[in-house]
Every structure is written in structure tokens, then in C-alpha cells.
Design a protein around this motif. Structure first.
Motif, short mmCIF file in Angstrom:
data_model
loop_
_atom_site.label_atom_id
_atom_site.label_comp_id
_atom_site.label_asym_id
_atom_site.label_seq_id
_atom_site.Cartn_x
_atom_site.Cartn_y
_atom_site.Cartn_z
N VAL A 72 -78.75 -49.83 25.02
CA VAL A 72 -79.05 -49.08 26.24
C VAL A 72 -79.49 -47.68 25.82
O VAL A 72 -78.75 -46.97 25.14
CB VAL A 72 -77.81 -48.98 27.16
N GLY A 73 -80.71 -47.30 26.19
CA GLY A 73 -81.23 -45.99 25.79
C GLY A 73 -81.39 -45.10 27.00
O GLY A 73 -81.68 -45.57 28.09
N LEU A 74 -81.15 -43.80 26.80
CA LEU A 74 -81.27 -42.85 27.91
C LEU A 74 -82.16 -41.67 27.49
O LEU A 74 -81.98 -41.09 26.43
CB LEU A 74 -79.88 -42.34 28.30
N VAL A 75 -83.11 -41.34 28.36
CA VAL A 75 -83.88 -40.10 28.20
C VAL A 75 -83.14 -39.04 29.02
O VAL A 75 -83.02 -39.18 30.23
CB VAL A 75 -85.32 -40.27 28.73
N PHE A 76 -82.63 -38.01 28.33
CA PHE A 76 -81.79 -37.03 29.01
C PHE A 76 -82.62 -36.04 29.83
O PHE A 76 -83.70 -35.65 29.44
CB PHE A 76 -80.96 -36.25 27.98
N GLN A 77 -82.01 -35.63 30.94
CA GLN A 77 -82.70 -34.67 31.81
C GLN A 77 -82.94 -33.35 31.07
O GLN A 77 -84.01 -32.77 31.17
CB GLN A 77 -81.84 -34.43 33.05
N ASP A 78 -81.94 -32.88 30.32
CA ASP A 78 -82.11 -31.62 29.58
C ASP A 78 -82.54 -31.91 28.14
O ASP A 78 -82.33 -31.07 27.26
CB ASP A 78 -80.83 -30.79 29.63
N PHE A 79 -83.08 -33.05 27.88
CA PHE A 79 -83.61 -33.52 26.59
C PHE A 79 -82.53 -33.78 25.54
O PHE A 79 -82.62 -34.70 24.77
CB PHE A 79 -84.66 -32.58 25.98
N SER A 80 -81.49 -32.88 25.51
CA SER A 80 -80.40 -33.00 24.54
C SER A 80 -80.93 -33.16 23.12
O SER A 80 -80.62 -34.12 22.41
CB SER A 80 -79.50 -34.19 24.92
N LEU A 81 -81.74 -32.19 22.69
CA LEU A 81 -82.33 -32.25 21.35
C LEU A 81 -81.49 -31.44 20.36
O LEU A 81 -80.74 -30.56 20.76
CB LEU A 81 -83.75 -31.67 21.37
N ILE A 82 -81.65 -31.75 19.07
CA ILE A 82 -81.05 -30.93 18.02
C ILE A 82 -82.08 -29.85 17.70
O ILE A 82 -83.09 -30.12 17.05
CB ILE A 82 -80.71 -31.78 16.79
N GLU A 83 -81.80 -28.62 18.16
CA GLU A 83 -82.81 -27.58 18.20
C GLU A 83 -83.40 -27.22 16.84
O GLU A 83 -84.57 -26.93 16.72
CB GLU A 83 -82.23 -26.30 18.83
N ARG A 84 -82.56 -27.22 15.81
CA ARG A 84 -83.05 -26.74 14.52
C ARG A 84 -83.58 -27.87 13.66
O ARG A 84 -83.87 -27.66 12.49
CB ARG A 84 -81.94 -25.99 13.79
N ALA A 85 -83.70 -29.07 14.22
CA ALA A 85 -84.25 -30.19 13.45
C ALA A 85 -85.70 -30.45 13.89
O ALA A 85 -86.13 -30.01 14.95
CB ALA A 85 -83.39 -31.44 13.68
N THR A 86 -86.44 -31.18 13.06
CA THR A 86 -87.84 -31.44 13.36
C THR A 86 -87.97 -32.54 14.41
O THR A 86 -87.00 -33.22 14.75
CB THR A 86 -88.58 -31.92 12.10
N VAL A 87 -89.21 -32.70 14.89
CA VAL A 87 -89.50 -33.78 15.83
C VAL A 87 -89.11 -35.12 15.21
O VAL A 87 -88.42 -35.94 15.83
CB VAL A 87 -91.00 -33.77 16.19
N ALA A 110 -84.08 -43.36 32.29
CA ALA A 110 -84.71 -42.05 32.16
C ALA A 110 -84.25 -41.17 33.30
O ALA A 110 -84.49 -41.48 34.47
CB ALA A 110 -86.22 -42.19 32.15
N ASP A 111 -83.54 -40.07 32.95
CA ASP A 111 -82.97 -39.17 33.95
C ASP A 111 -83.95 -38.04 34.22
O ASP A 111 -84.12 -37.14 33.38
CB ASP A 111 -81.62 -38.63 33.42
N GLU A 112 -84.59 -38.07 35.35
CA GLU A 112 -85.57 -37.05 35.74
C GLU A 112 -86.56 -36.76 34.61
O GLU A 112 -86.71 -35.62 34.19
CB GLU A 112 -84.86 -35.73 36.11
N PRO A 113 -87.26 -37.78 34.11
CA PRO A 113 -88.09 -37.54 32.92
C PRO A 113 -89.31 -36.68 33.19
O PRO A 113 -89.96 -36.24 32.25
CB PRO A 113 -88.52 -38.96 32.52
N VAL A 114 -89.66 -36.44 34.46
CA VAL A 114 -90.89 -35.69 34.72
C VAL A 114 -90.64 -34.41 35.51
O VAL A 114 -91.59 -33.74 35.91
CB VAL A 114 -91.93 -36.56 35.45
N SER A 115 -89.36 -34.04 35.70
CA SER A 115 -89.10 -32.88 36.55
C SER A 115 -89.60 -31.58 35.94
O SER A 115 -89.84 -30.61 36.64
CB SER A 115 -87.61 -32.78 36.87
#
Lengths: 269, 258
Positions: free
Chosen positions: B87-102, B176-181
Motif C-alpha cells: 500500500v503506497g501513499l503520496v503524502f499531502q506535505d510530501f514528507s521528503l528527506i530534505e537533505r537527500a537527493t531526488v 494520494a492525499d491531495e496530490p494536486v493542491s
């Protein structure tokens, strides 16, 4: 226009009353003034004595120049030893701090563990390096070893605190995506927490290394190895021309380390 | 013959935050078949994100019965890693690791999937992992920025990193939680297209939450309206009436007018 009015009243509400602000400023100035005057009286500092010392300072500088370059190899060797003491001490401190830092991080350990560890670190920070060095010389004898131990012990107090703060600074929300992807705990630490805190850890460690270099210059005064031994020897024997060579080498040495550190830090940005 | 089981089955699911008075989720029944493409619409605070978190297996403290991909979810403890990877989720606030690369961020999607669970800790992933990551990055059109740190990207690019991470996970259910907001209309359409195509080509179920019903309805087959945690309508996109949307958003319009 309503929002503006509301915003202003909010600011005014947060502002302390002017009269009490004036009073606290005045009180502060008076307290500092009293402390300074007390210090001058207690140490018996006489401004006229400072003014009269001009010729003596001149004579002192005259004896320093030209520097006696014959001691250069000895001084450089001792500087290298100081560098090694600081380096090995820092490496040992990184090992201790990794463990103690993780234990002191509020987001990782329960209160009954992180509170005692935080107190322990505060206690370590409170003991001056020179005192630790004297104790270590007493424990293991003269030479670089007590210096390394003293640096390792002393800098762990600060470095472990920095490490704990770096761990606490990792936002829990950024790890949610790893939970969602099915990551293990170790994977969460490695791919979620580590990239966020690694630059801080390296920066803090470089900063501590620079401090360790400066502080280890004096370790030789108590027999804990390095260039401090020669500082003491030359100055006590009134060999100011040799002390001048040493001073120049120390300045170049510290500036060099600072430049390298500055360069490494810019890489981290 | 393979026994037919729905992807998602919820019965009498209730949830409220500790100390909160109102129900955040109050769902009597919801069934989702494999491969369905669904929009979850409703205003802010309608419970869309909470429902997605439940389906993602990370919501604790709810009551009722929830079965996702044949597994009865536990309201008390995290779900197993294998299930979580499906089960995969696209987070509304992206929830990225800021200092890591794409690339490193997208690779996080592989952590639950990789055969190299322990070797991954020293950076060793399988060829299959690498391929999935590269494909996902190409699908969202970020191949030129793969080595950039994500804190240097624009909002739209960061959103696409979040989508790519989810795609790299190769989930059977894609949430996908609000993927286009946070996106302009053109980027929004691109992201929705990518989600729809990737889900379709893998036969995955797709559930997109949004408070912009007009935008997402072109990309789905079924629309579920959520209001104060309850399902107020659930129909094929063609059968959607203007009355449905007024019922969902009407109070908001009235609120603004007052």
C-alpha cells in the motif's frame, strides 16, 4: 481595516509596560557597574602602572626579535604532536559521544535514561580541561597519552550534547513516509534520520576539533605532551627569541587548521 | 477458480482523536474492488486524510473492522512490513528527506520491497530496485534533477518526488492525499495523468483525495463524497449530480456569504 487594528492590539498586549522596561534597564546597568568597580578594587589594578609599563613592553619585544629559528624543527615536531593529541582525542570523543549522545536524546530514550546522562554530560563540561589533564598525568604518567585522554573526556561533554540535539532535531513527520513504505527501524535511521542530521554532526565535530587544537596547546604546561611544554620552558628560561619562533608557528598552525575547517564547512552547506 | 475478494472492506469504522468530541471517521460500509480508480472528495477536515491514513495501515486507536488486501488491520499496532509495501501513499506535505537527493528520496519507496533488507543499510540495492527507482523518476519527468537535493526544488517538483517515491514502491493500492493542491493546473494534470496511467498499467487500485472535485473527476471512475467523516454519496463519476456537490460544499458557500 479590522485585521490591522486587531494585529496592533495583539502587539501592544505582548509589549511590556514602558516604565518597568526602563527600570530593568537601569537596574542592569547599575549591577554591572558595581561588579566592575568591585573587580577593580579587589584586584588592585592601578591604571598608572599600566601606563608606566611602556618601556618594559618595548624591551620585552626587543628580546623576542629576531626570532631564534634554530628551534624550528623542535617546535614543528611538538606542534605535530599537539595536532595528533587533538586528533586522537577528538576521534575517541566521537566514539564516546555517539553512544552518550544517543542515550541523552529525548526522542530516543525514556526520561529515566536521558536525564541522568544529560546531568553527567553537564558535569563533564563543568570540569576545566587543565584540571582533567593534571588528573590524567597523575593517573597514567607524563607524555601525550594523558593529553589524549583529557581531550577525549573533556570534549565528550560538549560533543555528546550536540549529537543529542542533532538527533532530537530530526522531525518525526519526515519518517512517516518510511513507515508507509515498510522500512525497518534500522532503515528508518539510516535513510530517514541520518541524512537529516549528518551535516550537523560533521559540522559540530569539526568545530570541536578546532577547539581541541586550541585547548591542547596548553596541555604541555602540566606535562601532558605537545607544544605547551616548550611554551613553558622558553618563557621560564627568558629565551624570548625562541618563544617568538614558537608563537609564530602556533599562529600559523591555528590559522591553517581554521582555514581547512572553514573549507570543509563550506562543503557541507 | 480464484476466490474473488475486494481490495478494501470497511465495516462500522469509527475514529475520533483522543479528547476530541466529534467523530473524524464514521463509515458504515465501504468496499473497493481491485483496479478501481476513485476520487475521495470533501472539504478540508472532512476526514479524507484520516481515511487514507487508515487504509495505509498507520492509523491507530480506531474501532470497527477493516480489511485491506486480505488482511484484517489492527487498530493497536503497526502492520507488517510486507503488507505495508503493498500500500503506497503520496503524502499531502510530501514528507521528503530534505537533505537527500531526488534519487535517494525515491529509493525510500524500495525499502519495504527490496530483497536486500540488511545490505540496503550499506547502500546495496538490487538491480530490480534500481530499475524501479529510475522508471519512477522518468515517469514523473525528473530525470534531469535526479542528483539534486530536494530542498532546492520548487513545490511542484517536490510534489512529483513524492509521487515517484510512491510509484517506485510498486504498490497494489495507490493512495494520494491531495496530490494536486499545491500545483498549477498544468502540473496538476500531469501528476494526475501519471498516477492514473501508472495505476492502470500495474492493475493497482487508485484512490485520490481532493477538495477540487472538478479537477479530479476526469481521472477517475467512481467518486466518494465525505462530510464530517461520513460517506454522503458514492457513485460512478457519470452519475454525479450538481446536487451532490452542493450537499458537500453548500455549507461552505453559505458560510462565506454570511
Amino acid at each position: 481595516m479590522r485585521p490591522h487594528k486587531e494585529a496592533r492590539t495583539q502587539i501592544e498586549r505582548n509589549k511590556p509596560p514602558t516604565r518597568s522596561a526602563e527600570w530593568s534597564g537601569f537596574t542592569f546597568t547599575v549591577v554591572i557597574g558595581i561588579l566592575v568597580v568591585w573587580g577593580l578594587i579587589d584586584t588592585g589594578i592601578d591604571p598608572s602602572r599600566l601606563a608606566a609599563s611602556g618601556p618594559r613592553v618595548w624591551a620585552f619585544l626587543d628580546r623576542m626579535f629576531p626570532p631564534d629559528w634554530s628551534v624550528l624543527p623542535t617546535v614543528v615536531d611538538a606542534s605535530v604532536e599537539t595536532f595528533h593529541i587533538a586528533l586522537l582525542g577528538t576521534v575517541a570523543s566521537v566514539v564516546f559521544s555517539s553512544v552518550l549522545g544517543a542515550l541523552a536524546a529525548e526522542s530516543v530514550t525514556p526520561r529515566f535514561i536521558h536525564m541522568p546522562v544529560k546531568w553527567l554530560l553537564a558535569t563533564i563540561r563543568a570540569i576545566p580541561l587543565i584540571l582533567v589533564a593534571m588528573l590524567m598525568v597523575g593517573a597514567v604518567g607524563l607524555g601525550p597519552l594523558p593529553g589524549i585522554l583529557a581531550i577525549a573526556f573533556h570534549s565528550t561533554g560538549m560533543l555528546a550534547k550536540f549529537y543529542a540535539e542533532a538527533i532530537e532535531g530530526v522531525p518525526a513527520r519526515s519518517l512517516e513516509s518510511l513507515d508507509s513504505a515498510g522500512a525497518t527501524w534500522l532503515q528508518k535511521m539510516r535513510f530517514g534520520a541520518w541524512p537529516n542530521m549528518a551535516p550537523d554532526l560533521v559540522r559540530d565535530t569539526l568545530f570541536r576539533f578546532e577547539l581541541n587544537i586550541r585547548e591542547s596547546l596548553v596541555l604541555g604546561l602540566v606535562g601532558a605532551g605537545g607544544i605547551g611544554f616548550y611554551i613553558q620552558t622558553y618563557v621560564r628560561a627568558f629565551q624570548y627569541d625562541k618563544a617568538a619562533t614558537l608563537t609564530i608557528v602556533v599562529i600559523l598552525f591555528v590559522v591553517l587548521i581554521e582555514m581547512v575547517n572553514h573549507f570543509l564547512r563550506t562543503l557541507l552547506k | 477458480m480464484v476466490e474473488h475478494t475486494p481490495n478494501i472492506q470497511l465495516f462500522d469504522v469509527r475514529f475520533s482523536y483522543p479528547g476530541g468530541h466529534s467523530q473524524v471517521l464514521d463509515i458504515d460500509k465501504l468496499t473497493v474492488e481491485p483496479g478501481e480508480q476513485i476520487a475521495l472528495i470533501g472539504s478540508t477536515g472532512a476526514g479524507k486524510s484520516t481515511l487514507l491514513k487508515l487504509l495505509d495501515g498507520r492509523l491507530l486507536g480506531w474501532s470497527g473492522r477493516a480489511e485491506v488486501l486480505g488482511r484484517a488491520l489492527s487498530p493497536r499496532r503497526p502492520q507488517p512490513r510486507r503488507w505495508q509495501a503493498d500500500v503506497g501513499l503520496v503524502f499531502q506535505d510530501f514528507s521528503l528527506i530534505e537533505r537527500a537527493t531526488v534519487f535517494d528520496n525515491v529509493r525510500i519507496g524500495r525499502l519495504g520491497r527490496t530483497e536486500h533488507r540488511h545490505l540496503s543499510l550499506i547502500g546495496r540495492f538490487t538491480d530490480r530496485d534500481a530499475l524501479a527507482v529510475e522508471t519512477a523518476i522518468r515517469d514523473v519527468g525528473l530525470e534531469d534533477l535526479a542528483e539534486q537535493r530536494v530542498d532546492r526544488l520548487s513545490g511542484g517538483q517536490r510534489q512529483r518526488v513524492g509521487v515517484a517515491r510512491c510509484l517506485a514502491q510498486e504498490p497494489r493500492i495507490l493512495l494520494a492525499d491531495e496530490p494536486v493542491s499545491n500545483l498549477d493546473p498544468a502540473s496538476a494534470e500531469t501528476v494526475l495523468c501519471v498516477l492514473k496511467e501508472c495505476a492502470a498499467s500495474r492493475g493497482a487500485t487508485l484512490i485520490i483525495s481532493s477538495h477540487q472535485p472538478k479537477m479530479v473527476r476526469e481521472f477517475v471512475e467512481r467518486v466518494i463524497g465525505l462530510k464530517q467523516g461520513r460517506i454522503v454519496f458514492d457513485r460512478p463519476v457519470g452519475a454525479l449530480t450538481p446536487g451532490d456537490l452542493t450537499g458537500l460544499y453548500g455549507w461552505q458557500v453559505a458560510d462565506v456569504a454570511a
